[in-house]
Scaffold this motif. Structure first.
Motif, PDB file in Angstrom:
ATOM      1  N   ASP A  88       0.821  -1.209   0.000  1.00 56.39           N
ATOM      2  CA  ASP A  88       0.000   0.000   0.000  1.00 56.39           C
ATOM      3  C   ASP A  88       0.857   1.263   0.000  1.00 56.39           C
ATOM      4  OD1 ASP A  88      -2.307   1.520   0.041  1.00 56.39           O
ATOM      5  OD2 ASP A  88      -2.911   0.934   2.071  1.00 56.39           O
ATOM      6  N   LEU A  89       0.231   2.373  -0.298  1.00 55.34           N
ATOM      7  CA  LEU A  89       0.832   3.682  -0.082  1.00 55.34           C
ATOM      8  C   LEU A  89       0.945   3.949   1.414  1.00 55.34           C
ATOM      9  CD1 LEU A  89      -1.206   5.612  -2.779  1.00 55.34           C
ATOM     10  CD2 LEU A  89       1.285   5.352  -2.829  1.00 55.34           C
ATOM     11  N   GLU A  90       1.855   4.829   1.776  1.00 55.30           N
ATOM     12  CA  GLU A  90       1.974   5.252   3.167  1.00 55.30           C
ATOM     13  C   GLU A  90       0.739   6.072   3.551  1.00 55.30           C
ATOM     14  OE1 GLU A  90       4.151   4.288   5.189  1.00 55.30           O
ATOM     15  OE2 GLU A  90       5.946   3.715   4.077  1.00 55.30           O
ATOM     16  N   PRO A  91       0.415   6.151   4.852  1.00 54.09           N
ATOM     17  CA  PRO A  91      -0.784   6.895   5.277  1.00 54.09           C
ATOM     18  C   PRO A  91      -0.869   8.305   4.702  1.00 54.09           C
ATOM     19  CG  PRO A  91       0.056   5.624   7.111  1.00 54.09           C
ATOM     20  CD  PRO A  91       1.050   5.454   5.995  1.00 54.09           C
ATOM     21  N   MET A  92       0.252   9.013   4.590  1.00 47.62           N
ATOM     22  CA  MET A  92       0.223  10.391   4.086  1.00 47.62           C
ATOM     23  C   MET A  92      -0.166  10.462   2.610  1.00 47.62           C
ATOM     24  SD  MET A  92       0.909  12.661   6.424  1.00 47.62           S
ATOM     25  CE  MET A  92       1.508  14.074   5.493  1.00 47.62           C
ATOM     26  N   GLU A  93       0.001   9.361   1.883  1.00 46.21           N
ATOM     27  CA  GLU A  93      -0.308   9.363   0.446  1.00 46.21           C
ATOM     28  C   GLU A  93      -1.554   8.550   0.105  1.00 46.21           C
ATOM     29  OE1 GLU A  93       3.443  10.642   1.271  1.00 46.21           O
ATOM     30  OE2 GLU A  93       3.417   8.465   1.046  1.00 46.21           O
ATOM     31  N   GLN A  94      -2.209   7.974   1.075  1.00 45.21           N
ATOM     32  CA  GLN A  94      -3.314   7.066   0.780  1.00 45.21           C
ATOM     33  C   GLN A  94      -4.538   7.771   0.200  1.00 45.21           C
ATOM     34  OE1 GLN A  94      -4.122   4.517   4.148  1.00 45.21           O
ATOM     35  NE2 GLN A  94      -2.123   3.493   3.988  1.00 45.21           N
ATOM     36  N   HIS A  95      -4.574   9.093   0.284  1.00 41.33           N
ATOM     37  CA  HIS A  95      -5.689   9.822  -0.347  1.00 41.33           C
ATOM     38  C   HIS A  95      -5.652   9.691  -1.871  1.00 41.33           C
ATOM     39  CE1 HIS A  95      -2.289  12.633  -0.520  1.00 41.33           C
ATOM     40  NE2 HIS A  95      -2.892  13.188  -1.551  1.00 41.33           N
ATOM     41  N   LEU A  96      -4.530   9.239  -2.413  1.00 48.60           N
ATOM     42  CA  LEU A  96      -4.407   9.105  -3.860  1.00 48.60           C
ATOM     43  C   LEU A  96      -5.049   7.827  -4.388  1.00 48.60           C
ATOM     44  CD1 LEU A  96      -0.690  10.274  -4.184  1.00 48.60           C
ATOM     45  CD2 LEU A  96      -2.724  11.556  -4.880  1.00 48.60           C
ATOM     46  N   ARG A  97      -5.318   6.868  -3.526  1.00 50.53           N
ATOM     47  CA  ARG A  97      -5.907   5.609  -3.983  1.00 50.53           C
ATOM     48  C   ARG A  97      -7.303   5.450  -3.397  1.00 50.53           C
ATOM     49  NH1 ARG A  97      -7.133   2.842   0.896  1.00 50.53           N
ATOM     50  NH2 ARG A  97      -5.298   2.043   1.979  1.00 50.53           N
ATOM     51  N   LYS A  98      -8.110   4.643  -4.089  1.00 51.16           N
ATOM     52  CA  LYS A  98      -9.489   4.421  -3.655  1.00 51.16           C
ATOM     53  C   LYS A  98      -9.607   3.273  -2.662  1.00 51.16           C
ATOM     54  CE  LYS A  98     -10.980   7.505  -6.623  1.00 51.16           C
ATOM     55  NZ  LYS A  98     -11.465   8.830  -6.151  1.00 51.16           N
ATOM     56  N   GLY A  99      -8.729   2.270  -2.775  1.00 46.59           N
ATOM     57  CA  GLY A  99      -8.820   1.114  -1.897  1.00 46.59           C
ATOM     58  C   GLY A  99      -7.553   0.284  -1.976  1.00 46.59           C
ATOM     59  N   TYR A 100      -7.474  -0.718  -1.118  1.00 47.02           N
ATOM     60  CA  TYR A 100      -6.313  -1.598  -1.043  1.00 47.02           C
ATOM     61  C   TYR A 100      -6.787  -3.049  -0.999  1.00 47.02           C
ATOM     62  CZ  TYR A 100      -2.670  -4.382   1.266  1.00 47.02           C
ATOM     63  OH  TYR A 100      -1.789  -5.371   1.599  1.00 47.02           O
ATOM     64  N   VAL A 101      -6.093  -3.913  -1.744  1.00 47.60           N
ATOM     65  CA  VAL A 101      -6.350  -5.354  -1.727  1.00 47.60           C
ATOM     66  C   VAL A 101      -5.036  -6.059  -1.397  1.00 47.60           C
ATOM     67  CG1 VAL A 101      -7.077  -7.374  -3.034  1.00 47.60           C
ATOM     68  CG2 VAL A 101      -8.149  -5.155  -3.486  1.00 47.60           C
ATOM     69  N   GLY A 102      -5.044  -6.889  -0.373  1.00 47.82           N
ATOM     70  CA  GLY A 102      -3.824  -7.615  -0.050  1.00 47.82           C
ATOM     71  C   GLY A 102      -3.911  -8.271   1.303  1.00 47.82           C
ATOM     72  N   LEU A 103      -2.775  -8.703   1.782  1.00 46.04           N
ATOM     73  CA  LEU A 103      -2.701  -9.345   3.083  1.00 46.04           C
ATOM     74  C   LEU A 103      -2.908  -8.341   4.201  1.00 46.04           C
ATOM     75  CD1 LEU A 103       0.492 -11.550   2.612  1.00 46.04           C
ATOM     76  CD2 LEU A 103      -1.886 -12.261   2.350  1.00 46.04           C
ATOM     77  N   ASP A 104      -3.370  -8.839   5.339  1.00 50.11           N
ATOM     78  CA  ASP A 104      -3.203  -8.118   6.589  1.00 50.11           C
ATOM     79  C   ASP A 104      -1.761  -8.406   6.998  1.00 50.11           C
ATOM     80  OD1 ASP A 104      -2.987  -7.364   9.251  1.00 50.11           O
ATOM     81  OD2 ASP A 104      -5.043  -7.928   9.741  1.00 50.11           O
ATOM     82  N   ASN A 105      -0.853  -7.509   6.644  1.00 46.05           N
ATOM     83  CA  ASN A 105       0.564  -7.804   6.769  1.00 46.05           C
ATOM     84  C   ASN A 105       1.020  -7.945   8.216  1.00 46.05           C
ATOM     85  OD1 ASN A 105       1.849  -7.890   4.009  1.00 46.05           O
ATOM     86  ND2 ASN A 105       0.697  -5.983   3.861  1.00 46.05           N
ATOM     87  N   LEU A 106       0.369  -7.255   9.132  1.00 47.71           N
ATOM     88  CA  LEU A 106       0.706  -7.428  10.538  1.00 47.71           C
ATOM     89  C   LEU A 106       0.374  -8.853  10.977  1.00 47.71           C
ATOM     90  CD1 LEU A 106       1.743  -5.836  13.078  1.00 47.71           C
ATOM     91  CD2 LEU A 106      -0.665  -5.527  13.667  1.00 47.71           C
ATOM     92  N   ALA A 107      -0.827  -9.328  10.625  1.00 45.15           N
ATOM     93  CA  ALA A 107      -1.240 -10.687  10.979  1.00 45.15           C
ATOM     94  C   ALA A 107      -0.383 -11.721  10.268  1.00 45.15           C
ATOM     95  CB  ALA A 107      -2.719 -10.893  10.642  1.00 45.15           C
ATOM     96  N   PHE A 108       0.019 -11.434   9.043  1.00 47.21           N
ATOM     97  CA  PHE A 108       0.865 -12.361   8.298  1.00 47.21           C
ATOM     98  C   PHE A 108       2.230 -12.491   8.979  1.00 47.21           C
ATOM     99  CE2 PHE A 108       3.592 -13.622   4.674  1.00 47.21           C
ATOM    100  CZ  PHE A 108       2.882 -14.724   4.233  1.00 47.21           C
ATOM    101  N   GLY A 109       2.776 -11.373   9.440  1.00 50.58           N
ATOM    102  CA  GLY A 109       4.032 -11.427  10.182  1.00 50.58           C
ATOM    103  C   GLY A 109       3.894 -12.230  11.465  1.00 50.58           C
ATOM    104  N   GLN A 110       2.764 -12.072  12.147  1.00 55.01           N
ATOM    105  CA  GLN A 110       2.520 -12.854  13.364  1.00 55.01           C
ATOM    106  C   GLN A 110       2.480 -14.349  13.042  1.00 55.01           C
ATOM    107  OE1 GLN A 110      -1.087 -10.896  14.561  1.00 55.01           O
ATOM    108  NE2 GLN A 110      -0.037  -9.513  15.968  1.00 55.01           N
ATOM    109  N   GLN A 111       1.861 -14.697  11.913  1.00 55.28           N
ATOM    110  CA  GLN A 111       1.811 -16.109  11.518  1.00 55.28           C
ATOM    111  C   GLN A 111       3.201 -16.655  11.206  1.00 55.28           C
ATOM    112  OE1 GLN A 111      -0.445 -18.380  11.518  1.00 55.28           O
ATOM    113  NE2 GLN A 111      -2.404 -17.343  11.690  1.00 55.28           N
ATOM    114  N   LEU A 112       4.044 -15.854  10.576  1.00 54.41           N
ATOM    115  CA  LEU A 112       5.418 -16.278  10.327  1.00 54.41           C
ATOM    116  C   LEU A 112       6.123 -16.588  11.645  1.00 54.41           C
ATOM    117  CD1 LEU A 112       6.491 -13.726   7.566  1.00 54.41           C
ATOM    118  CD2 LEU A 112       6.440 -16.213   7.292  1.00 54.41           C
ATOM    119  N   ALA A 113       5.930 -15.706  12.637  1.00 50.29           N
ATOM    120  CA  ALA A 113       6.572 -15.912  13.935  1.00 50.29           C
ATOM    121  C   ALA A 113       5.995 -17.121  14.662  1.00 50.29           C
ATOM    122  CB  ALA A 113       6.416 -14.656  14.786  1.00 50.29           C
TER     123      ALA A 113
END
Length: 325
Positions: free
Chosen positions: A106-131
């Protein structure tokens, strides 16, 4: 440099054309995402292209690919972001009326106004699953080195945060993003994390140099770069890992990947890695198409569509599908 690798046949005059702009079009994850987008588009008589550059990812090359895509009068673009601030101050200044979403990164929070939406992993949860996967093998902790992308990659920063939160076991004042320093037996050497793994050959060389020089108990790769070329991984790391195993000091290696192929599975079965956590690139591509399609129709969309279709791959076992933490 700009290449459309995957497309659906043109349908009627009212068919729409969308594009995924990848970090690199020759990586298996993005190829699978492109296939998913193209498959979904075909069901509606639309087209979905996979666009971008080949070889090691770089934000300037992606910016050029994005500029060329914006000149094509597409009905919508999904972008996997390499460098949020750079793209926001360059190609994304020329968005005009082209609907933009992000996928995978995704874009960083300061730039997210440029996009309408995001599709992808919940990357925080994915990192937790790796651990959590690593904890199966090393519940006692140890010295961990994380192999990851450049510091500008928001999705990989979130995965690192999730890894550290899970291993630390408590929420720290910094949100769990600080390096591990003995909590629950886990620590990170000063030379880690290892960055710039998006250069696939460099990822293997970094890992080999680390294991030659240091006593490391565990490695987590937040992406599939080391095993992108299984033969190279086997040739460079196989003898070293065998030597370490003979001394009783072989590390536990856990790798985030797309759906592994036969050669990548063989690395697991031969003990050259202990586990993969696989993400579903095709589903991310399919859901990216549907978000773009709704935008083109003027329909409301969710700000985020999080894909939790990932699988644990272990030696000699069928994939397991874990619950999110």
């Amino acid at each position: 440099m700009l290449s459309g690798l995957l497309s659906a046949p043109l349908g009627s005059a009212e068919s729409l054309q969308f594009a995924l702009i990848a970090k690199r079009v020759d990586h298996r994850f993005f190829i699978q995402a492109g296939e998913g987008c193209a498959e979904a588009a075909r069901t509606q008589g639309d087209t979905c292209l996979l666009l971008g550059s080949q070889g090691p990812e770089h934000f300037r090359q992606q910016n050029q690919a994005l500029e060329q895509a914006l000149a094509r009068d597409l009905d919508g673009i999904a972008l996997s972001v390499t460098h949020s601030k750079w793209l926001a101050t360059h190609a994304l200044q020329r968005l005009d009326k082209t609907p933009l979403i992000t996928f995978d990164s995704d874009l960083e929070p300061m730039e997210q106004h440029l996009r309408k939406g995001y599709v992808g992993l919940d990357n925080l949860a994915f990192g937790q699953q790796l651990a959590m996967l690593l904890q199966r093998f090393r519940p006692q902790g140890g010295k961990l080195c994380i192999l990851t992308d450049s510091p500008q990659q928001a999705n990989h920063r979130k995965r690192i945060q999730g890894i550290r939160q899970q291993l630390r076991g408590t929420q720290a004042s910094d949100g769990g993003s600080g390096r591990l320093n003995g909590e629950n037996g886990w620590s990170e050497p000063n030379r880690c994390p290892l960055y710039r793994a998006e250069n696939l050959e460099n990822a293997v060389l970094q890992l080999a140099a680390l294991l030659h020089a240091s006593q490391i108990d565990a490695v987590i790769s937040t992406g599939s770069w080391p095993i992108h070329e299984p033969r190279t991984y086997r040739r460079r790391l196989g003898p070293l890992l065998a030597e370490l195993a003979a001394r009783g000091s072989a590390p536990t290696i856990v790798i985030a990947t797309n759906e592994p192929d036969t050669a990548q599975r063989a690395l697991l079965d031969d003990g050259l890695a202990q586990a993969y956590l696989g993400m579903e690139g095709r589903e991310i591509g399919r859901q990216s198409y549907w978000m773009l399609k709704r935008l083109a129709r003027g329909e409301p969309i969710a700000r985020e569509v999080l894909i939790d279709h990932y699988a644990i791959h272990l030696p000699g076992a069928s994939p397991q599908f874990p619950a999110r933490p």
